[in-house]
Design a protein around this motif. Structure first.
Motif, PDB file in Angstrom:
ATOM      1  N   ASP A  84      -8.898  -0.997   9.126  1.00  0.00           N
ATOM      2  CA  ASP A  84      -9.531   0.228   9.654  1.00  0.00           C
ATOM      3  C   ASP A  84     -10.911   0.209   9.948  1.00  0.00           C
ATOM      4  OD1 ASP A  84      -6.984   1.429   8.901  1.00  0.00           O
ATOM      5  OD2 ASP A  84      -7.709   2.341   7.269  1.00  0.00           O
ATOM      6  N   HIS A  85     -11.755  -0.460   9.197  1.00  0.00           N
ATOM      7  CA  HIS A  85     -13.172  -0.320   9.508  1.00  0.00           C
ATOM      8  C   HIS A  85     -13.927  -1.548   9.851  1.00  0.00           C
ATOM      9  CE1 HIS A  85     -13.493   3.937   8.576  1.00  0.00           C
ATOM     10  NE2 HIS A  85     -12.644   3.662   7.681  1.00  0.00           N
ATOM     11  N   GLN A  93       1.241   3.318  -3.953  1.00  0.00           N
ATOM     12  CA  GLN A  93       1.424   4.951  -4.231  1.00  0.00           C
ATOM     13  C   GLN A  93       2.068   5.359  -5.449  1.00  0.00           C
ATOM     14  OE1 GLN A  93       0.130   6.698  -1.911  1.00  0.00           O
ATOM     15  NE2 GLN A  93       0.738   6.403   0.177  1.00  0.00           N
ATOM     16  N   ARG A 142      -6.988  -3.199   3.453  1.00  0.00           N
ATOM     17  CA  ARG A 142      -6.828  -1.991   4.226  1.00  0.00           C
ATOM     18  C   ARG A 142      -8.365  -1.881   5.186  1.00  0.00           C
ATOM     19  NH1 ARG A 142      -3.828   0.325   7.524  1.00  0.00           N
ATOM     20  NH2 ARG A 142      -2.302  -0.645   6.479  1.00  0.00           N
ATOM     21  N   VAL A 143      -9.145  -1.568   4.451  1.00  0.00           N
ATOM     22  CA  VAL A 143     -10.511  -1.424   4.938  1.00  0.00           C
ATOM     23  C   VAL A 143     -10.801  -2.295   5.916  1.00  0.00           C
ATOM     24  CG1 VAL A 143     -11.815  -2.522   3.271  1.00  0.00           C
ATOM     25  CG2 VAL A 143     -12.837  -0.735   4.255  1.00  0.00           C
ATOM     26  N   ASP A 201     -19.104  -4.986  -3.620  1.00  0.00           N
ATOM     27  CA  ASP A 201     -19.415  -3.785  -4.437  1.00  0.00           C
ATOM     28  C   ASP A 201     -18.577  -4.338  -6.012  1.00  0.00           C
ATOM     29  OD1 ASP A 201     -20.674  -2.388  -2.809  1.00  0.00           O
ATOM     30  OD2 ASP A 201     -19.061  -1.155  -2.310  1.00  0.00           O
ATOM     31  N   VAL A 202     -17.552  -4.959  -5.587  1.00  0.00           N
ATOM     32  CA  VAL A 202     -16.663  -4.969  -6.952  1.00  0.00           C
ATOM     33  C   VAL A 202     -17.187  -6.572  -7.601  1.00  0.00           C
ATOM     34  CG1 VAL A 202     -14.883  -3.551  -6.519  1.00  0.00           C
ATOM     35  CG2 VAL A 202     -14.745  -5.879  -5.641  1.00  0.00           C
ATOM     36  N   ASP A 235     -17.703  -5.644   8.468  1.00  0.00           N
ATOM     37  CA  ASP A 235     -18.985  -4.981   7.728  1.00  0.00           C
ATOM     38  C   ASP A 235     -18.566  -4.185   6.529  1.00  0.00           C
ATOM     39  OD1 ASP A 235     -21.868  -4.711   7.119  1.00  0.00           O
ATOM     40  OD2 ASP A 235     -21.430  -3.086   8.533  1.00  0.00           O
ATOM     41  N   HIS A 252     -18.618  -5.320   2.515  1.00  0.00           N
ATOM     42  CA  HIS A 252     -19.269  -4.443   1.421  1.00  0.00           C
ATOM     43  C   HIS A 252     -18.218  -4.203   0.243  1.00  0.00           C
ATOM     44  CE1 HIS A 252     -22.636  -3.645   4.303  1.00  0.00           C
ATOM     45  NE2 HIS A 252     -23.410  -3.585   3.108  1.00  0.00           N
ATOM     46  N   GLU A 253     -17.178  -3.820   0.544  1.00  0.00           N
ATOM     47  CA  GLU A 253     -16.353  -3.414  -0.362  1.00  0.00           C
ATOM     48  C   GLU A 253     -16.081  -4.611  -1.415  1.00  0.00           C
ATOM     49  OE1 GLU A 253     -12.133  -0.848  -0.822  1.00  0.00           O
ATOM     50  OE2 GLU A 253     -11.926  -3.138  -0.337  1.00  0.00           O
ATOM     51  N   LEU A 268       2.857  11.442  -4.047  1.00  0.00           N
ATOM     52  CA  LEU A 268       1.263  11.988  -4.720  1.00  0.00           C
ATOM     53  C   LEU A 268       1.056  13.478  -4.309  1.00  0.00           C
ATOM     54  CD1 LEU A 268      -0.954   9.019  -3.180  1.00  0.00           C
ATOM     55  CD2 LEU A 268       0.366   9.211  -5.298  1.00  0.00           C
ATOM     56  N   ARG A 321      -4.579  -3.574  -6.199  1.00  0.00           N
ATOM     57  CA  ARG A 321      -5.624  -3.454  -5.556  1.00  0.00           C
ATOM     58  C   ARG A 321      -6.178  -4.879  -4.977  1.00  0.00           C
ATOM     59  NH1 ARG A 321      -6.200   1.846  -4.079  1.00  0.00           N
ATOM     60  NH2 ARG A 321      -6.376   3.165  -5.999  1.00  0.00           N
ATOM     61  N   TYR A 332      -9.577   3.803  -0.711  1.00  0.00           N
ATOM     62  CA  TYR A 332     -10.706   2.775  -1.156  1.00  0.00           C
ATOM     63  C   TYR A 332     -12.017   3.488  -0.740  1.00  0.00           C
ATOM     64  CZ  TYR A 332      -9.767   2.443   3.757  1.00  0.00           C
ATOM     65  OH  TYR A 332      -9.563   2.420   5.030  1.00  0.00           O
ATOM     66  N   VAL A 333     -13.015   2.708  -1.296  1.00  0.00           N
ATOM     67  CA  VAL A 333     -14.711   3.049  -0.835  1.00  0.00           C
ATOM     68  C   VAL A 333     -14.723   2.558   0.548  1.00  0.00           C
ATOM     69  CG1 VAL A 333     -16.876   2.634  -1.210  1.00  0.00           C
ATOM     70  CG2 VAL A 333     -15.105   2.648  -3.365  1.00  0.00           C
ATOM     71  N   HIS A 340       0.814  -1.196   0.020  1.00  0.00           N
ATOM     72  CA  HIS A 340      -0.098  -0.110  -0.033  1.00  0.00           C
ATOM     73  C   HIS A 340       0.839   1.271  -0.097  1.00  0.00           C
ATOM     74  CE1 HIS A 340      -2.634   3.207   1.735  1.00  0.00           C
ATOM     75  NE2 HIS A 340      -3.541   2.477   1.046  1.00  0.00           N
ATOM     76  N   ASP A 341       2.092   1.266   0.744  1.00  0.00           N
ATOM     77  CA  ASP A 341       2.657   2.441   1.068  1.00  0.00           C
ATOM     78  C   ASP A 341       3.772   2.480  -0.277  1.00  0.00           C
ATOM     79  OD1 ASP A 341       1.418   3.069   3.348  1.00  0.00           O
ATOM     80  OD2 ASP A 341       2.962   2.183   4.780  1.00  0.00           O
TER      81      ASP A 341
END
Lengths: 411, 229
Positions: free
Chosen positions: A291-292, A238, A287-288, A303-304, A295, A299-300, B27, A278, B100-101, A233-234
């Protein structure tokens, strides 16, 4: 200790074992006497006052006495059996607090009674014999000089010369006595272990240890995945984003023509590379998810997904990291399989917490007939879930629907 | 982290004064180049949320562009800073960039104090320079811009029991396009219907949703739509 008993006599007699055995046996006597008095008083008072309800209460204190005894005995056991016994016994304080609800540890009570009634008598006699018989024989020369003839059962030692003759047998008897005492102590400690520290408890401990180590292994993999994800990711990600920015700028600078077409093509390729990266990162550790939570991450991917996915997750906040990761990859793998094999029109991801377990299902309306192949993605996930004490099952009758179901404790 | 303050220069028409916050230097430089090439003035380019707050307070720009994930924890520093800035400077436009979303981010952003324009774009979008600059201009003009991919994601995850359950599929489509900031004309073109038909759908949406009568109904409807994720 049994090994020491079987070893060379000289080495055994010079080791600490005989002394430890003697100490153990000698310790039994005072402990048992105290226990005997305590039991006698408890039972006596209990029985006498049983008519009043108080007596029953007093009698019910016996398990507490025995759990104290068991604690002491477990500690004494170490003198002979080495390694600290796992304290699978319930501490007396806990037992006192849960007096009415806790099942009585009958093994502990049994051992306590045995100790108070039988064991200490045997030990006292054995100690007496080991000390007295060889002692008298060895001391015979001195005794003859001081007190005159010494009587030993059918024999009588009259002169110092005779007395010196019995010193030899005395030494032999002393050795035999030490062997006997050690045997007795070993047997008694083993009995204590069987009653107070059953095999089952040790197995349970070993299983718990194995489970711990397996979970920490899964954790280690998880940490490694996160590190790789962070690096990608970094780093690469990037740089690719920066590349698309540069190409975007170039498109504005270049006038129409073959050059612009090439830059546009390069831009498209860079974006494709970014997308692919990705999706790779998603496969490693998204990553999501970090972080989150589950759930958002589910969803991510929903979506794809090429097949429409309905997501219905009701989870109370965040789950433990390894659980989230395992659950996420179950959904991810299941959705990949649906797209590849199921020819489904829709998929439903459903997740709830029930009785401290996460229950997650992925159901499609495809052709069914799916199997978990050894070495496949789902098989790997099944192992991963097992390590967390969870389970993965796939039901997929020919003609569908296919249900992938994962359960896993969340506490 | 570097914070570069440049002296104010003569403003060109449409030129914006911008504070940029992005922790990845690569970036940050790319964005800087794009913005300056477009004639905007980047009054500060910083690498963390603290500097973003400080420089925004000091320079009072038109728009703030910020990455969501920045040091020290790399979670949602940029988002918190954006919400804080909207409280402090009600007219400030805020454009948030995300790798990301994450619907949770969008909801959080919309929960922040109402104010100037607001935008939520995926970083990949920046490479499409014209679109990106267009979105920026719309945020500066006080509009709401949400990345189409985010909108798609929100569309896919609506709960059955939310206020949007009463809408028809077509009304939801119209609302989704409204959420992208489209005008009625643009929506009509997208759905191959007349503008009158779109107006009718929009009217129905306003009637069906429990909207705050004191605020812009179009914005409220979109907010209801986005919050219902």
């Amino acid at each position: 200790m049994w090994a020491a008993l079987r070893g060379r006599p000289w080495r055994f007699l010079c080791s600490s074992w005989p002394w430890r055995a003697l100490a153990y046996l000698a310790g039994t006597v005072p402990v048992a006497l105290v226990v005997a008095v305590a039991l006698f008083v408890t039972v006596g008072v209990g029985v006498l006052t049983a008519v009043l309800v108080v007596g029953l209460l007093v009698l019910s204190a016996i398990p507490i006495v025995s759990s104290v005894v068991a604690g002491v005995e477990r500690r004494r056991m170490q003198l002979l059996l080495g390694r600290r016994a796992p304290s699978d016994g319930v501490p007396w304080r806990t037992r006192l607090r849960a007096l009415r609800t806790m099942p009585v540890a009958w093994r502990e009570v049994g051992y306590t009674v045995l100790l108070a009634v039988v064991l200490w008598v045997v030990d006292a006699v054995a100690l007496g014999l080991v000390a007295a018989v060889p002692g008298v024989l060895l001391a015979a020369p001195v005794l003859v000089l001081l007190d005159g003839p010494v009587s030993m059962g059918p024999w009588q030692v009259d002169t110092p010369a005779e007395a010196w003759l019995v010193v030899g047998p005395g030494l032999l008897l002393l050795a035999a006595g030490l062997y006997g005492a050690t045997l007795l102590a070993a047997a008694q400690a083993s009995l204590a272990r069987i009653l107070l520290d059953p095999q089952q408890a040790r197995l349970a401990e070993a299983v718990a240890e194995l489970r711990r180590s397996r979970v920490s292994l899964v954790d280690a993999f998880e940490t490694e995945r996160r590190r790789i994800e962070r690096d990608l990711h970094d780093g690469a990600q990037q740089r690719l984003v920066a590349l698309t920015m540069t190409l975007g700028r170039a498109e504005l600078e270049i006038g129409p023509g073959a050059g612009l077409d090439l830059v546009r093509e390069a831009h498209g390729q860079a974006e494709a590379a970014l997308l692919e990266l990705r999706s790779t990162v998603r496969g490693i550790h998204p990553r999501v998810l970090v972080d989150h939570g589950l759930d958002a991450a589910v969803h991510e991917i929903a979506d794809v997904s090429e097949v429409p996915v309905t997501v219905d997750l009701r989870l109370p906040g965040r789950l433990p990291g390894p659980v989230e990761a395992a659950a996420y990859f179950v959904v991810s793998e299941a959705l990949t399989n649906v797209v590849r094999h199921a020819t489904a029109r829709s998929v439903r991801v459903h997740g709830r917490i029930a009785e401290d377990r996460l229950v997650l299902t992925v159901v499609d309306d495809g052709v069914g007939g799916a199997v978990v192949r050894a070495g496949g993605g789902l098989a790997g996930l099944a192992v991963r879930l097992e390590a967390l004490d969870g389970e993965l099952s796939v039901t997929s009758p020919a003609g569908g629907p296919t249900e992938v179901r994962a359960t896993c404790p969340v506490s | 982290m570097p914070g570069e303050l440049s002296p104010g220069s003569g403003a060109r028409p449409g030129a914006l004064r911008i504070v940029l916050a992005e922790d990845a230097a690569l970036l940050r430089e790319g964005l800087l180049a794009i913005l300056e090439r477009a004639g905007h003035e980047v009054v500060a380019a910083v690498g963390d949320a603290e500097a973003l707050l400080a420089f925004t307070d000091a320079t009072v720009p038109d728009v703030v562009i910020t990455d969501i994930r920045m040091p020290p924890t790399h979670t949602d520093e940029g988002l918190r800073a954006a919400a804080e800035l909207r409280r402090r400077h009600p007219d400030l436009g805020v454009l948030v960039l995300s790798a990301y979303v994450a619907d949770a981010y969008v909801a959080e952003l919309l929960e922040s104090a109402p104010g100037g324009g607001i935008g939520y774009l995926l970083k990949d979008r920046v490479g499409h320079v014209r679109e990106f600059l267009d979105s920026l201009a719309r945020v500066a003009a006080g509009e709401m811009v949400v990345d189409p991919q985010v909108v798609r994601s929100l569309l896919g995850r609506r709960r059955d029991d939310g206020p949007l359950a009463s809408l028809t599929d077509r009304e939801r489509e119209v609302l989704a396009l409204m959420a992208e900031g489209r005008t009625n004309g643009s929506i009509a073109a997208e759905l191959f219907v007349s503008e009158a038909a779109v107006r009718k759908h929009v009217g129905n949406i306003f009637a069906k949703l429990p909207l705050d009568p004191t605020s812009d109904r179009r914005v409220s409807a979109v907010l209801a739509y986005l919050r219902d994720g």
